[in-house]
Every structure is written in structure tokens, then in C-alpha cells.
Design an enzyme around this catalytic site. Structure first.
Site, short mmCIF file in Angstrom:
data_model
loop_
_atom_site.label_atom_id
_atom_site.label_comp_id
_atom_site.label_asym_id
_atom_site.label_seq_id
_atom_site.Cartn_x
_atom_site.Cartn_y
_atom_site.Cartn_z
CB SER A 46 -87.75 64.31 81.86
OG SER A 46 -87.50 63.18 82.66
CG HIS A 59 -88.15 67.01 78.21
ND1 HIS A 59 -88.56 67.80 79.27
CD2 HIS A 59 -88.73 65.80 78.41
CE1 HIS A 59 -89.34 67.08 80.06
NE2 HIS A 59 -89.47 65.89 79.56
CD GLU A 68 -88.56 71.60 79.02
OE1 GLU A 68 -88.97 72.46 79.82
OE2 GLU A 68 -88.07 70.51 79.40
CG ASN A 90 -89.85 67.68 84.82
OD1 ASN A 90 -91.07 67.60 84.99
ND2 ASN A 90 -89.17 66.76 84.15
#
Lengths: 306, 295
Positions: B118, B139, B151, B189
Site C-alpha cells: 500500500s 494493491h 490497484e 491512499n
């Protein structure tokens, strides 16, 4: 009961001071609940008998709130709405005029982008309306305290979060100024309650709460898009599926209007003088290029960069 | 899509990923260096499947065949038949980089090695391998067997073919993959940072309380959870470390600057739900928010 009498007397006193003898402000019934409402009586639109909300500001937000007020039982008088509205297109119980109406129960000023225009509107409303009429003004891009400093009737101004597309939310963020007396706050509370909303009282600071968070999310997404880290639709998909956001940030900008988003961010940057509120150049260019963000505009701006 | 998939690391993410893959009819070699962790992971998968059966989402037979397809391994060379590898070990660059080098030695030449990270750059993770074109980021979001998003991170040396195969594999798992450049925080994120950062600043300036900000975010904006209740759930320490990592990787960009409130709470051991105290306090037994906390 005692409180009501006191309120009425004080209003009478204020009316006298500015020589508005013809108006006899009194408590009226709420359009929805029938309970006593601390809004002064207005001259209703011909033969309606309903209280009147005067609304000015940017068209999208003004029409959104006009519709909410009509549902809440008010007649609406639109004034100084930009771009202007065509009278013939307006639904029943909403009228438009070129001069500020002299009589209303409450005034809503919903300009976020054109701050010069906002100031003119607030000054006009202050001169035109009786001093006991509250002006509830969107305070996302200019603090309510600053707006109050523009007028003599600073006691009557209360800020609130008037971001386009959020009018139907259950909760409204309301921010009194240092000058706002309890009485005006009560008017704001009663008014929003009559629209079925709960009031969340917050401190008077540009951006307030939800607009500040959402506009910064959009700004970060715009920086990410500008940095070409992913396709615009993938940025939106990722935020909806990865963290369950109600809308992708770029499509959210589309709904709210990039001009409004840039106005909130610019106000935050002015207020805090901090780099963190710097508007993503892509976002600013889109706002300058046209009022609304369009997916096609995003695509053309990133074309050939992949 | 692949007959055999190797999953390395049997923590929460590894177990969830293994379950997602086995559900889609591939055999999974679930590897962990620690036998106890491995056994616990299999138990957790069994328990999740049992819940699925109880809810009517799958039959007992299906759940049994999913479990059968997951083969626990503690010996890395046992992963050699794998057609695709996903590693989900601890978020430590050196550990991941060394692992990938060792994995490359045991798998078939040209096998794609995906790293579930991440926060670490895929390009750096791939730095030690012979075929960085075969290394890609994947991810997953927790719980990996439920969350749809993946991702897919394109490292500086990842080949187009590797991206293509990884996208196809993620889609075959019923996921929605999105391609993202190898940049700090990838999409989620990174773009989510202001949700926490601005909320902390608003609270820090006393514009509204934690509870008010959460209520406003839910009722006005339509978020499923407010930023403070979400930070309490994620862990305030975990959230701070992501923010700190973004701030460092972006060389001190002010938009990612961690807030002192969060740092202080971590120092005080107020980490959220896991310590029964964070932005809210929680009833130790009922695990529910204490009325009036957060104000």
C-alpha cells in the site's frame, strides 16, 4: 410565551427606529408544523398567505434552495440571481424580480464565486429589508464575520454552508458571527428546522466543515490527475470501491461545479496563507475555461500525456 | 485463469487474497515461514467460509472445495509450479526486495511476481530481481476476498504484457482493477489523505468537535463513516504512518503534513478501537462508542 412577547416587542422597537411603520412584524405559523415560528410576517405573494423567502446568488444553488423552500411551505422571491433566470421558466410559487423585495420572512444569499457580487447583494438586502429580517448567507468563501462587517445591520447575518447540490442534506452547518445575537440564531434554527433540517453549529471560518474536506479531496484528485498517475474514471472508481466514497472526487467536482470548488480552495488559501490549499493548476484552468467541469474537458486536457 | 497461484505471507491480506483466488477455481500455494501463522490463516479462511455458508452465499460443498484448493506451504521451493505469484509480507522494503530475489530463483522463468503493497514503490521492490519487467504491484483492499478494488501498479520497468496479464487475472477474480503509476500512495491512499488531514485541522482549530465533523461528513456529504470514527477503526497509528510515509516520499509536501493531534494520540497510546480509546472512547465489553465521547 414570555420570550415570544419579548421578541415581538423588540422587533416593534427596531421597526420604529428605521421608520418602517407599515410593517407590523409578528410571529407567524410555520408552513409545515403549524407551531409558532420566530420569523417575522412577510407580505406574501399575491393571495398565497404563505411566508416569503427571498433568495439571491448563483443560479444553481439559488434554484436548489428555492425548490427546498417551496417544499418547506414558503413562497420564494428570487432576486439578483446570476446568470439570470427566465421568469417564464419558473415553477409556481417562485417569482423573480430585478429589485430586492422589501418584504420577506427571511433572506438567503447564496453567492460563493463572485465575491464582489456577494457584497453588493448583502449591502442591498441590508438596505432593503426591515432590520429584524435575518440574512442567512453562504459563508464558504467569505467568513460570516467579514460579510457582517459590510453592513450596518450586522446583527442579522448568520453564515451557513451553501454549497451546490448539498441543499437536500438532512444537516446544515450554521456559523454565527461574533455579532450574531441569540435571537437571530433562533431565527436561523427555526427556519432550517422548517425545511426539515438539523442545525450543526460550527465556528465561523471559510470552508466550514464538509466543503473544506470535499474540496480538498477534489483538489488532491486533480493533482493526481495532473500528475497523470491514472485515468480520471479510474481515480473515481478507486475512491468509490476502495474507500466507499459516495462519489468519485472528479465527478463530485462535476456535480458541485469546478468554479465553486476553486472559490472555496482560494478562500482557504487566502485565509491561511498556506501552501496546502494551493489550487491544482488543472482545476483552476478548468474553472477559467468554463463554469462547469466536463469529463470531456478533463480528457482533452490530459490528451497525449499518457 | 491460472492453474496454480502462489501467495506468500499468510497474514490478514495474504489469507484474504488466497481465499479470493481459491474461490475462483485456481489452486493456491499459501506460503508462510511461520507454521503457526499459516495454520491460523487456514482457520480464519474456514471461519469466513462458514459465515458465507450461513448467509447462503455459497454451499457447504463449495466451501469445502475452496479449502481443498488452498495448500499451506512452509518451504519456498514448493511454490515452483506457480503460474503467478502474489507476495503479501510485511511492509518493509528490504524484506520484500530480498523475498522477490529468492522467489525469482524458485519459480518458472518469466513468472509474474506481484507485490501487494500500500505504500512502497514497486520500482524499488523490483530493484534486486533479474526480470523487473515481470514485477508488478497489486494493491488489494482489506478484506481482500470482499473488496472489489485492486490497484495494479506499473513500476518503471514493468512490461506492458505484465500489466495486461495482471489486469486480466484481477478481472478473473471478479475484481475491478485500475492501472496506476508507481507514485506515493497510488490512488486511494493519496487522494484520501485530505479526508483525515483537513478533518484534523478543523478539529484542531476548534471549528467543530470530532463527533460533529463525523456527523457532518455522514449526513451532509454522504460518507459511510466520518474521518474520526474511521481513523479509530483503522488504527490512529496505522493512519499516521501512511500520512508520514506520504509526507516523506513527497519530500515534505505540506498537503500531507501529519497533524500534531494524531502524533500526540499515538504517543499517548490512544490508537482507536483496538485500545478502546481514540477520538472516541469505547465500551471495553460491548465494543461500542461511549455516548457523548468525541465532543
Amino acid at each position: 410565551m414570555k420570550a415570544s412577547t419579548r421578541t415581538t416587542n423588540s422587533r416593534k422597537r427596531k421597526s420604529k427606529e428605521v421608520g418602517t411603520k407599515k410593517r407590523t412584524p409578528a410571529l407567524v405559523r410555520t408552513p409545515t408544523s403549524g407551531r409558532d415560528l420566530a420569523l417575522p410576517k412577510s407580505e406574501p405573494l399575491p393571495s398565497s398567505g404563505r411566508p416569503v423567502a427571498v433568495i439571491s446568488g448563483e443560479r444553481g444553488t439559488a434554484l436548489e434552495y428555492a425548490s427546498i423552500c417551496v417544499t418547506g411551505g414558503y413562497d420564494v422571491a428570487l432576486w439578483s440571481v446570476h446568470p439570470p433566470v427566465e421568469k417564464k421558466d419558473l415553477p409556481e410559487r417562485i417569482t423573480a424580480s430585478t429589485i430586492p423585495p422589501r418584504s420577506a420572512s427571511v433572506a438567503l444569499e447564496l453567492t460563493n464565486v463572485d465575491q464582489g457580487g456577494k457584497r453588493k447583494n448583502i449591502e442591498h438586502l441590508d438596505r432593503a429589508l426591515a432590520p429584524d429580517i435575518a440574512i442567512l448567507s453562504s459563508s464558504l468563501t467569505v467568513s460570516a464575520s467579514e460579510q457582517a462587517s459590510w453592513i450596518t445591520g450586522r446583527h442579522r447575518l448568520v453564515g451557513f454552508a451553501g454549497l451546490p447540490t448539498f441543499g437536500n442534506a438532512q444537516v446544515v452547518e450554521v456559523a454565527p458571527t461574533v455579532h450574531t445575537p441569540r435571537q437571530t440564531m433562533q431565527v436561523a434554527r427555526v427556519f432550517f428546522r422548517s425545511l426539515g433540517k438539523d442545525v450543526e453549529l460550527v465556528q465561523d471560518r471559510v470552508g466550514l466543515v464538509s466543503a473544506r474536506i470535499i474540496c480538498q479531496l477534489i483538489n488532491e484528485a486533480a493533482f493526481a490527475l495532473q500528475d497523470d498517475i491514472a485515468l480520471p474514471e479510474d481515480i473515481d472508481t478507486a475512491m468509490k470501491l476502495g474507500v466507499s466514497y459516495p462519489h468519485g472526487p472528479l465527478e463530485w467536482a462535476d456535480r458541485i461545479g469546478v468554479d465553486n470548488v476553486v472559490a472555496v480552495l482560494s478562500a482557504l488559501q487566502r485565509e491561511y496563507q498556506e501552501e496546502r490549499y494551493r489550487v491544482a493548476p488543472l482545476l483552476r484552468n478548468l474553472a477559467l475555461g468554463g463554469t462547469w467541469w466536463r469529463r470531456s474537458a478533463v480528457e482533452s486536457s490530459t490528451e497525449g500525456q499518457s | 485463469m491460472f492453474k496454480y497461484v502462489g501467495v506468500i505471507g499468510a497474514g490478514t491480506m495474504g489469507a484474504g487474497i488466497a481465499m479470493a483466488i481459491a474461490t475462483c477455481k485456481s489452486d493456491v500455494y499459501l506460503y508462510d515461514v511461520n507454521d503457526t501463522v499459516l495454520r491460523r490463516a487456514v482457520e480464519r479462511i474456514k471461519s469466513d467460509l462458514k459465515k458465507g455458508v450461513q448467509k447462503g452465499k455459497l454451499t457447504t460443498e463449495e466451501s469445502l472445495s475452496i479449502i481443498e484448493r488452498i495448500r499451506p506451504k512452509t518451504h519456498l521451493p514448493d511454490l515452483s509450479p506457480s503460474d503467478f505469484i502474489i507476495e503479501a509480507v510485511v511492509e518493509d522494503l528490504r524484506v520484500k526486495r530480498d523475498l522477490l530475489r529468492r522467489v525469482e530463483e524458485v519459480v518458472k522463468h518469466g513468472t509474474i511476481i506481484a507485490s501487494n503493497t500500500s505504500s512502497l514503490p514497486i520500482t524499488s521492490i523490483a530493484a534486486g530481481v533479474k526480470l523487473p519487467s515481470k514485477v508488478v504491484g497489486m494493491h488489494f483492499f482489506n478484506p481482500a476476498h470482499i473488496m472489489k478494488l485492486v490497484e495494479v501498479i506499473r513500476g518503471d520497468r514493468t512490461s506492458e504484457e505484465t500489466i495486461h496479464s495482471t489486469m486480466a487475472f484481477a478481472s478473473s477474480l471478479g475484481k475491478t482493477p485500475v492501472i496506476v503509476k508507481d507514485t506515493p500512495g497510488f490512488i486511494v491512499n493519496r487522494v484520501a489523505r485530505p479526508f483525515y488531514g483537513e478533518a484534523l485541522r478543523i478539529a484542531g482549530e476548534n471549528i467543530a468537535t470530532y463527533a460533529q465533523i463525523d456527523r457532518i461528513c455522514r449526513s451532509v456529504a454522504g460518507f459511510a463513516m466520518g474521518p474520526f470514527e474511521l481513523m479509530d477503526l483503522i488504527g490512529i497509528d496505522v493512519n499516521l504512518s501512511v500520512t508520514q510515509s506520504m509526507y516523506d516520499q513527497f519530500s515534505g509536501e505540506p498537503r500531507y503534513r501529519p497533524h500534531p493531534i494524531q502524533k500526540r494520540m499515538v504517543e499517548a497510546g490512544k490508537l482507536g478501537r483496538k485500545t478502546n480509546e481514540g477520538f472516541y472512547t469505547y465500551d471495553e465489553f460491548k465494543k461500542t462508542k461511549v455516548e457523548g465521547s468525541g465532543n
